[in-house]
Scaffold this motif. Structure first.
Motif, short mmCIF file in Angstrom:
data_model
loop_
_atom_site.label_atom_id
_atom_site.label_comp_id
_atom_site.label_asym_id
_atom_site.label_seq_id
_atom_site.Cartn_x
_atom_site.Cartn_y
_atom_site.Cartn_z
N SER A 1 0.83 -1.21 0.00
CA SER A 1 0.00 0.00 0.00
C SER A 1 0.86 1.26 0.00
O SER A 1 0.51 2.26 -0.63
CB SER A 1 -0.93 0.00 1.22
OG SER A 1 -0.20 -0.17 2.42
N SER A 2 2.00 1.22 0.67
CA SER A 2 2.91 2.38 0.69
C SER A 2 3.47 2.65 -0.70
O SER A 2 3.57 3.80 -1.13
CB SER A 2 4.07 2.13 1.66
OG SER A 2 3.61 1.92 2.96
N LEU A 3 3.84 1.57 -1.40
CA LEU A 3 4.37 1.72 -2.75
C LEU A 3 3.32 2.30 -3.68
O LEU A 3 3.62 3.13 -4.55
CB LEU A 3 4.87 0.37 -3.27
CG LEU A 3 5.94 -0.33 -2.43
CD1 LEU A 3 6.31 -1.67 -3.07
CD2 LEU A 3 7.18 0.55 -2.30
N ILE A 4 2.07 1.87 -3.51
CA ILE A 4 0.98 2.38 -4.35
C ILE A 4 0.73 3.86 -4.05
O ILE A 4 0.66 4.69 -4.96
CB ILE A 4 -0.31 1.57 -4.10
CG1 ILE A 4 -0.11 0.12 -4.52
CG2 ILE A 4 -1.48 2.18 -4.87
CD1 ILE A 4 -1.24 -0.81 -4.09
N VAL A 5 0.61 4.17 -2.77
CA VAL A 5 0.31 5.55 -2.37
C VAL A 5 1.44 6.49 -2.77
O VAL A 5 1.20 7.66 -3.12
CB VAL A 5 0.05 5.63 -0.85
CG1 VAL A 5 -0.08 7.08 -0.39
CG2 VAL A 5 -1.20 4.85 -0.48
N SER A 6 2.69 6.01 -2.76
CA SER A 6 3.84 6.87 -3.08
C SER A 6 3.81 7.39 -4.51
O SER A 6 4.52 8.35 -4.83
CB SER A 6 5.15 6.13 -2.83
OG SER A 6 5.33 5.08 -3.78
#
Length: 452
Positions: free
Chosen positions: A259-264
């Motif tokens: 999710s962090s990679l997506i949001v970034s």
């Protein structure tokens, strides 16, 4: 000292995190947290060898003649034949680990250079200090190499049941790191200076840990530990569980940080910062809750190797009850007072909305619970969580990218929640209770009501 080390870690977050939020803008906050996410990505290069090395060392330290390759060999109880340290086994294990940890460290560096540069490019390109941030990123790769080498020596310390000693080192240098970060932030320095400080502290940890392990080798007359020698028998014993656990870690990474990679990659730095800050705080809460059980993993593995299931049940019950209480209390506090505390320290970044936070909080409680059971079960050297982890990580990443534009952060966290609930939140619990011959009803009574 074990608990103190975790308190230092948590205390560092309490003091350093507010200064990061106060001194950095939204882009810098997001980059700093992404650097931490990239470090975790690099740790995946370990591919399960660290945890497997702890278990292997524990078996030889307990006098085992060999490491069980599977659950069938574990159930034969052949590990109880000898009570003295298996010097020959440890020597061979060290020499073999020298080989594969050199390869692992190189692989981790390549991962950071290849994948990490893609992940941070979106945010660095929006910054006014691009050159400085790229220098910081490349220094981060050097830190990764040293840190991977430290994993090997940490694993031996823990396998020798010297967790207190390992945590003593971690506490001392964790305190130094926190103080260094505070000074750098108070002097209005930038991410580059933080990365440089972390590099030197990581090097100091590596040297200190290696010296401590070598002193134990000297005490037990273990020699030739600097040799690089591949032993096929050792590798055939630890590789099956290592690669499975490693693949599980890859899946777990994308479950927790996909999710962090997506949001970034979103265009709004404020949304990115809000999500990453909330996630970091929640993960700190889980880390603190894991102290009662994770600090005693070598002891748990020792109990498993001796088939002391009754004693293990008693220990597990108390640790899980304490951990769940800590986690739930902290999450409730964050949900009620989180934004208020950010207002008090004049931070512009906010936590995610109440609905998104509630889903994240429930998810982390369920994940804490099943992760504890998974760790205990893997003490048998049987790693059956490969495909559930990989499939779950892939689903969260692929579905998350598909729903983020339409449903935003709520779509991402709900995706993770339902994917995890479908199997990972209950499967490890089921397997561990079955291994320990523990009825689910009796387990609930023990954890919730304190009944034996």
């Amino acid at each position: 000292m074990t608990y103190l080390s975790y308190i230092v870690t948590f205390g560092s977050a309490v003091f350093v995190l507010p200064l990061v939020l106060l001194k950095f803008n939204a882009i810098e906050i997001s980059i700093w947290f992404l650097f931490a996410t990239i470090m975790r990505l690099a740790a995946l290069a370990d591919s399960g060898f660290g945890a497997t090395l702890i278990r292997a060392t524990s078996y030889f330290y307990s006098g085992a003649k060999k490491i069980p390759k599977n659950i069938e060999e574990f159930r034969k109880k052949e590990q109880k034949e000898n009570s003295s340290i298996n010097i020959s086994g440890i020597t061979t294990l060290v020499q073999t680990s020298n080989v594969f940890y050199l390869a692992i460290s190189i692989f981790a560096t390549i991962i950071v250079l290849a994948v990490g540069s893609f992940v941070v490019n979106n945010l660095i390109s929006k910054s006014q200090n691009q050159d400085e941030l790229w220098i910081a990123f490349y220094l981060l790769t050097v830190t990764v190499f040293i840190r991977m080498q430290s994993v090997k020596w940490n694993s031996f310390l823990q396998g020798f049941d010297k967790v207190a000693l390992q945590k003593q080192i971690e506490t001392i240098f964790g305190s130094i790191r926190a103080i260094a970060f505070l000074v750098i932030l108070f002097l209005n320095m930038h991410i580059l200076q933080l990365v440089i400080a972390d590099l030197f502290i990581t090097l100091a940890i590596f040297i200190s840990t290696k010296v401590k392990v070598n002193s134990l080798f000297l005490k037990w007359n273990i020699s030739n530990t600097e040799k690089y020698k591949y032993d096929k028998e050792i590798m055939t014993s630890i590789f099956p569980s290592a690669w499975r656990f490693g693949a599980i870690q890859w899946g777990g990474y994308f479950i927790n940080y996909g999710s962090s990679l997506i949001v970034s990659q979103l265009p709004d730095p404020k949304i990115i910062a809000s999500f990453l800050v909330t996630q970091r705080i929640i993960f700190f809460a889980r880390q603190l809750a894991q102290v009662p059980i994770y600090a005693k993993l070598p002891t748990i593995f020792h109990m498993m190797s001796k088939h002391q299931f009754k004693k293990l049940k008693e220990f597990t019950t108390q640790a899980i009850r304490i951990g769940l209480t800590i986690l739930i209390v902290i999450l409730i506090g964050i949900g009620i007072f989180g934004d208020l505390l950010l207002d008090i320290i004049s931070v512009q970044t906010r936590l995610v909305s109440t609905g998104v936070f509630a889903i994240m909080a429930i998810s982390i409680v369920l994940e804490y619970h099943h992760a504890v059971h998974a760790q205990i079960y893997m003490g048998s050297n049987h790693i059956p969580f490969l495909f559930p982890s990989l499939i779950s990580g892939a689903l969260i990443l692929s579905i998350g990218f598909g729903v983020v534009e339409t449903y935003g952060l709520m779509g991402i966290v709900l995706t993770q929640f339902f994917v995890q609930l479908s199997i990972n939140n209950w499967y490890p619990v089921y397997l561990n209770l079955r291994l320990l011959d523990w009825k689910f009803g009796d387990y609930l009574k023990s954890v919730l009501l304190g009944r034996k």
